[in-house]
Design an enzyme around this catalytic site. Structure first.
Site, PDB file in Angstrom:
ATOM      1  N   ASP A  73     -14.082   2.040   8.770  1.00  0.00           N
ATOM      2  CA  ASP A  73     -14.669   1.944   7.430  1.00  0.00           C
ATOM      3  C   ASP A  73     -15.228   3.339   7.153  1.00  0.00           C
ATOM      4  O   ASP A  73     -16.159   3.784   7.837  1.00  0.00           O
ATOM      5  CB  ASP A  73     -15.776   0.877   7.423  1.00  0.00           C
TER       6      ASP A  73
ATOM      7  N   LYS B 262     -12.059  10.800  -8.848  1.00  0.00           N
ATOM      8  CA  LYS B 262     -10.793  11.510  -8.556  1.00  0.00           C
ATOM      9  C   LYS B 262     -10.900  12.985  -8.923  1.00  0.00           C
ATOM     10  O   LYS B 262     -10.298  13.844  -8.260  1.00  0.00           O
ATOM     11  CB  LYS B 262      -9.616  10.870  -9.293  1.00  0.00           C
TER      12      LYS B 262
ATOM     13  N   SER C 198       0.835  -1.209   0.000  1.00  0.00           N
ATOM     14  CA  SER C 198       0.000   0.000   0.000  1.00  0.00           C
ATOM     15  C   SER C 198       0.866   1.254   0.000  1.00  0.00           C
ATOM     16  O   SER C 198       1.879   1.323   0.708  1.00  0.00           O
ATOM     17  CB  SER C 198      -0.880   0.036   1.254  1.00  0.00           C
TER      18      SER C 198
ATOM     19  N   TYR D 142     -10.430   3.024 -16.193  1.00  0.00           N
ATOM     20  CA  TYR D 142     -10.487   3.798 -14.943  1.00  0.00           C
ATOM     21  C   TYR D 142     -11.895   4.362 -14.748  1.00  0.00           C
ATOM     22  O   TYR D 142     -12.425   4.377 -13.645  1.00  0.00           O
ATOM     23  CB  TYR D 142      -9.416   4.894 -14.929  1.00  0.00           C
TER      24      TYR D 142
ATOM     25  N   ILE E 252      -7.281   6.195   0.201  1.00  0.00           N
ATOM     26  CA  ILE E 252      -8.416   5.278   0.086  1.00  0.00           C
ATOM     27  C   ILE E 252      -9.159   5.512  -1.221  1.00  0.00           C
ATOM     28  O   ILE E 252      -9.432   6.660  -1.588  1.00  0.00           O
ATOM     29  CB  ILE E 252      -9.364   5.523   1.288  1.00  0.00           C
TER      30      ILE E 252
END
Ligand code: NAD
Ligand code: IMJ
Length: 256
Positions: A65, A163, A20, A156, A93
């Site tokens: 979460d 984004k 990550s 994407y 995230i």
């Protein structure tokens, strides 16, 4: 050089495993003397993140979460009683349904559109609102974005639109929180082989293409994304807010 984040408390969300981007950031923050708090998404990831946290020497590992408002509130309450104040927050995230990444964007169902935006963009707003009161000495909030927010990229799709929203959220949050000396920025990283990327069709080809044709003729190293995250959290970044900083070996300048 002395440690750039000595005495600072930093919350890092988005470590799932050692690949990550958030893990590379946590590693760099610990190296620079920060007191780091990590979160994990679900019970499924708890043990891995606790083990990685222990290896790194982070202060605490807490659940969150980001789609659950109650979990965001509980996280902030834990931080308030634990260390009291916060100096930095890293949001690393993103999520969309796998089918919604590969289907033509025009086919995106309402549910998938909302899910991608909830997890990948709105969560930055909810978390920023929740942590801002803990940033009593000012602070630095940052998130991870990708070039597909401003260019159309294959596979994407709905994530690109999420984004774009994320980057707009960065600007509005920076404007709202600036008077409290809280800075908000995005780091737009070049392709890095993580769990979120590996699952993607033709990802390796894209990574190799970016590496071959970008100015530096190599791929993005998560450690250099992490060093920019150090800069943004440190006093060196004190004049930078509302920005999207590209850490992509230069790829985004290229026309062809
Ligand atoms: P990753 O899979 O390691 O990290 C994604 C994280 O999101 C995971 O830790 C996952 O648990 C978390 N997450 C998803 N849904 C969540 C939820 N509901 N609540 C809490 N956490 C949740 O992959 P990564 O590549 O390190 O991705 C981190 C960030 O970097 C993402 O925003 C991604 O878009 C961005 N980014 C990645 C690349 C790349 O090439 N890998 C490039 C640019 C930007
Ligand atoms: C993701 C999809 C398509 C192309 C992609 C990516 N490229 C890169 C990524 C070129 C670099 C990785 N990236 C920047 C992401 O933000 C990934 C987000 C993501 C990945 C998955 C895979 C598994 C799943 N849902 C996902 N949601 C978001 O089920």
């Amino acid at each position: 050089m002395s440690q750039l984040l000595a005495g600072k408390n930093a919350l890092i969300l988005g470590v799932a495993n050692k690949w990550s981007i958030a893990y590379a950031i946590a590693h760099a923050y610990v190296r620079e003397g920060a007191r780091v708090l990590l979160t994990y998404q679900s019970e499924r990831q708890k043990q891995t993140v606790e083990e990685l946290g222990a290896e790194l020497g982070v202060a605490r590992v807490l659940p969150c979460d980001v789609t659950q408002e109650a979990e965001v509130s509980a996280l902030v309450e834990q931080i308030r009683t634990g260390c009291g104040t916060l100096d930095a927050m890293v949001h690393s995230i993103a999520f969309a349904n796998k089918e919604d990444l590969s289907r033509p964007f025009v086919e995106t169902p309402r549910e998938g559109f909302l899910l991608a935006h909830d997890v990948s963009a709105y969560s930055l707003v909810a978390l920023s609102r929740a942590v801002a009161p803990l940033m009593t000495a000012g602070g630095s909030i940052m998130t991870l974005s990708y070039l597909a927010s401003v260019r159309v990229m294959p596979n994407y799709n709905v994530m690109g639109v999420a984004k774009a929203s994320l980057e707009a959220c960065v600007r509005y949050l920076a404007s709202d929180l600036g008077p409290q000396n809280i800075r908000v920025n995005a780091i737009s990283a070049g392709p890095v082989k993580t769990a979120s990327a590996r699952a993607v069709k033709d990802f390796s080809k894209m990574l190799e293409g970016a590496a071959a044709h970008g100015p530096l003729r190599r791929a993005t190293d998560p450690a250099e994304v992490a060093d920019t995250a150090v800069f943004l959290a440190s006093t060196l970044g004190r004049g930078v807010t509302g920005n999207v900083v590209y850490v992509d070996a230069g790829f985004q300048i290229m026309g062809v």
